[in-house]
Design a protein around this motif. Sequence first.
Motif, PDB file in Angstrom:
ATOM      1  N   TYR A 192      -6.185  13.811  -2.331  1.00 13.58           N
ATOM      2  CA  TYR A 192      -6.349  13.102  -1.062  1.00 13.58           C
ATOM      3  C   TYR A 192      -5.209  12.131  -0.812  1.00 13.58           C
ATOM      4  O   TYR A 192      -4.690  12.031   0.309  1.00 13.58           O
ATOM      5  N   ARG A 193      -4.781  11.407  -1.853  1.00 12.15           N
ATOM      6  CA  ARG A 193      -3.724  10.408  -1.667  1.00 12.15           C
ATOM      7  C   ARG A 193      -2.383  11.084  -1.366  1.00 12.15           C
ATOM      8  O   ARG A 193      -1.600  10.606  -0.547  1.00 12.15           O
ATOM      9  N   CYS A 194      -2.123  12.213  -2.024  1.00 11.64           N
ATOM     10  CA  CYS A 194      -0.892  12.954  -1.726  1.00 11.64           C
ATOM     11  C   CYS A 194      -0.914  13.507  -0.305  1.00 11.64           C
ATOM     12  O   CYS A 194       0.108  13.493   0.396  1.00 11.64           O
ATOM     13  N   LYS A 195      -2.073  13.975   0.124  1.00 16.34           N
ATOM     14  CA  LYS A 195      -2.199  14.498   1.478  1.00 16.34           C
ATOM     15  C   LYS A 195      -1.950  13.394   2.505  1.00 16.34           C
ATOM     16  O   LYS A 195      -1.313  13.609   3.538  1.00 16.34           O
ATOM     17  N   ARG A 196      -2.454  12.204   2.201  1.00 25.09           N
ATOM     18  CA  ARG A 196      -2.257  11.078   3.097  1.00 25.09           C
ATOM     19  C   ARG A 196      -0.776  10.724   3.203  1.00 25.09           C
ATOM     20  O   ARG A 196      -0.251  10.481   4.299  1.00 25.09           O
ATOM     21  N   MET A 197      -0.080  10.701   2.056  1.00 25.58           N
ATOM     22  CA  MET A 197       1.352  10.411   2.059  1.00 25.58           C
ATOM     23  C   MET A 197       2.119  11.491   2.814  1.00 25.58           C
ATOM     24  O   MET A 197       3.058  11.211   3.575  1.00 25.58           O
ATOM     25  N   TRP A 198       1.711  12.731   2.620  1.00 32.70           N
ATOM     26  CA  TRP A 198       2.336  13.869   3.304  1.00 32.70           C
ATOM     27  C   TRP A 198       2.217  13.716   4.822  1.00 32.70           C
ATOM     28  O   TRP A 198       3.167  13.961   5.568  1.00 32.70           O
TER      29      TRP A 198
ATOM     30  N   THR B 171       4.416  11.050  -9.033  1.00 27.02           N
ATOM     31  CA  THR B 171       3.954  11.394 -10.384  1.00 27.02           C
ATOM     32  C   THR B 171       2.731  12.308 -10.409  1.00 27.02           C
ATOM     33  O   THR B 171       2.393  12.843 -11.471  1.00 27.02           O
ATOM     34  N   CYS B 172       2.068  12.477  -9.252  1.00 31.64           N
ATOM     35  CA  CYS B 172       0.831  13.274  -9.222  1.00 31.64           C
ATOM     36  C   CYS B 172       1.115  14.740  -9.544  1.00 31.64           C
ATOM     37  O   CYS B 172       2.071  15.338  -9.047  1.00 31.64           O
ATOM     38  N   LYS B 173       0.261  15.328 -10.361  1.00 31.98           N
ATOM     39  CA  LYS B 173       0.423  16.734 -10.738  1.00 31.98           C
ATOM     40  C   LYS B 173      -0.404  17.669  -9.859  1.00 31.98           C
ATOM     41  O   LYS B 173      -0.147  18.856  -9.791  1.00 31.98           O
TER      42      LYS B 173
ATOM     43  N   GLY C 101       0.820  -1.211   0.000  1.00 34.10           N
ATOM     44  CA  GLY C 101       0.000   0.000   0.000  1.00 34.10           C
ATOM     45  C   GLY C 101       0.852   1.259   0.000  1.00 34.10           C
ATOM     46  O   GLY C 101       0.549   2.235  -0.703  1.00 34.10           O
ATOM     47  N   LEU C 102       1.943   1.259   0.778  1.00 42.13           N
ATOM     48  CA  LEU C 102       2.836   2.418   0.825  1.00 42.13           C
ATOM     49  C   LEU C 102       3.571   2.601  -0.509  1.00 42.13           C
ATOM     50  O   LEU C 102       3.800   3.732  -0.951  1.00 42.13           O
ATOM     51  N   GLN C 103       3.930   1.495  -1.136  1.00 47.55           N
ATOM     52  CA  GLN C 103       4.589   1.599  -2.443  1.00 47.55           C
ATOM     53  C   GLN C 103       3.681   2.253  -3.467  1.00 47.55           C
ATOM     54  O   GLN C 103       4.117   3.101  -4.265  1.00 47.55           O
ATOM     55  N   LEU C 104       2.416   1.891  -3.448  1.00 46.95           N
ATOM     56  CA  LEU C 104       1.461   2.521  -4.362  1.00 46.95           C
ATOM     57  C   LEU C 104       1.332   4.011  -4.079  1.00 46.95           C
ATOM     58  O   LEU C 104       1.226   4.828  -5.005  1.00 46.95           O
ATOM     59  N   LEU C 105       1.361   4.390  -2.790  1.00 44.92           N
ATOM     60  CA  LEU C 105       1.308   5.806  -2.421  1.00 44.92           C
ATOM     61  C   LEU C 105       2.563   6.538  -2.895  1.00 44.92           C
ATOM     62  O   LEU C 105       2.495   7.673  -3.395  1.00 44.92           O
ATOM     63  N   PHE C 106       3.724   5.891  -2.743  1.00 47.54           N
ATOM     64  CA  PHE C 106       4.979   6.479  -3.216  1.00 47.54           C
ATOM     65  C   PHE C 106       4.932   6.739  -4.727  1.00 47.54           C
ATOM     66  O   PHE C 106       5.320   7.815  -5.206  1.00 47.54           O
ATOM     67  N   ARG C 107       4.463   5.775  -5.470  1.00 45.61           N
ATOM     68  CA  ARG C 107       4.400   5.922  -6.923  1.00 45.61           C
ATOM     69  C   ARG C 107       3.473   7.076  -7.306  1.00 45.61           C
ATOM     70  O   ARG C 107       3.796   7.897  -8.162  1.00 45.61           O
ATOM     71  N   HIS C 108       2.312   7.101  -6.633  1.00 46.59           N
ATOM     72  CA  HIS C 108       1.363   8.186  -6.931  1.00 46.59           C
ATOM     73  C   HIS C 108       1.952   9.549  -6.550  1.00 46.59           C
ATOM     74  O   HIS C 108       1.843  10.522  -7.299  1.00 46.59           O
ATOM     75  N   PHE C 109       2.584   9.602  -5.378  1.00 47.43           N
ATOM     76  CA  PHE C 109       3.126  10.862  -4.859  1.00 47.43           C
ATOM     77  C   PHE C 109       4.217  11.425  -5.781  1.00 47.43           C
ATOM     78  O   PHE C 109       4.359  12.637  -5.935  1.00 47.43           O
TER      79      PHE C 109
END
Length: 349
Positions: free
Chosen positions: A275-281, A265-267, A255-263
């Motif tokens: 929301y996902r970037c905020k969660r990773m933050w 590349t997300c624009k 799950g964390l790896q998926l968040l890392f990948r999204h974080f």
Amino acid sequence: MTGQSLSSDHHHQQQQQIYSDSDSDEVIHVLTTGGIRIPVHRSILASASPVLDNIIDHRPNKNQTSDNNSTIQILGVPTEAVAVFVRFLYSSKCTEEEMDMYGFHLLTLSHVFSVPVLKQRCAKALIQRLKIYDAIDMLQLARLCDASELYFRSMKLVSENIKFVQKTEGWKFLQENDHWLELEILQFIGEIESRRKMRRKRREEKRLCLQLSEAMECLEHICTEGCTNIGPYHIEPPAKKKRKVPCQKFATCQGLQLLFRHFSTCKRRVSSGCYRCKRMWQLLQLHSSICENSDLCKVPLCRQFKLKGQQQEGKGGDEARWKVLVRKVAVAKAMSFLSPSLHKRREEK
């Protein structure tokens, strides 16, 4: 004549035989509802019950021969119950059969005449015999006789079976004649429900803290050793090493790896409301708050968050709530670290 009456007559005959040779001034009579006169010794009653002692002391001179002077009335309960009560004052004994038949009345008598030993035994016996159909009666009796343990057990039985209790005659009587007790029952049920909600809330908080603690461990694991396809730039990902056995907390790591990948590349990022970037933050910020060596830590932004937190310390806002969360997660992390070693020690023993 019923069996109970015969028992009373037999007890009366025994009393007459026991006291036939006694000092007439020492012997008085207990008058029951059925008109039975039970002979007793003044000194025995006075030593067994302070209330009876007070009644005897405030009577006219014992040398006077008036009927009132030689009689103590105990009315409102069955004659057999009074006989059992008097017998207990002499012998401190009461059979289970007698407790089954007259426990309700014996508790009343022991409270009125202040016989604590009998009162305690009656309360204990009535607790063991509690039933849904008579729970309201026991509750009322316990309140009148100040029997706290019986009151609590009866209240608990009522609260746990309120739907069945509401169908009993005792509940109908309660609604018509004792609104205060009805209110006490409803308040007790409300307090139990509040405690249940509080326990559920605490369990949920504990579960969340354990999940966050595991996420912190996986975050450090990914950033220092790597897991599957993500890891430090200078270390070859484990997947390329053809490691077939995943890490012990692979579900969380994945799950964390998926968040890392999204974080990465997300624009939209955090500023645009992702929301996902905020969660990773927030996870990175939480790690920074727990981390004790930010200068050497390889988790992204750890040092920056640490410096930012030091600069904003004491500015209020949600800082207090954040500190509480950090402390709980740190405790959960420490406990999760200690639990395997404790389990291993137990197995070795």
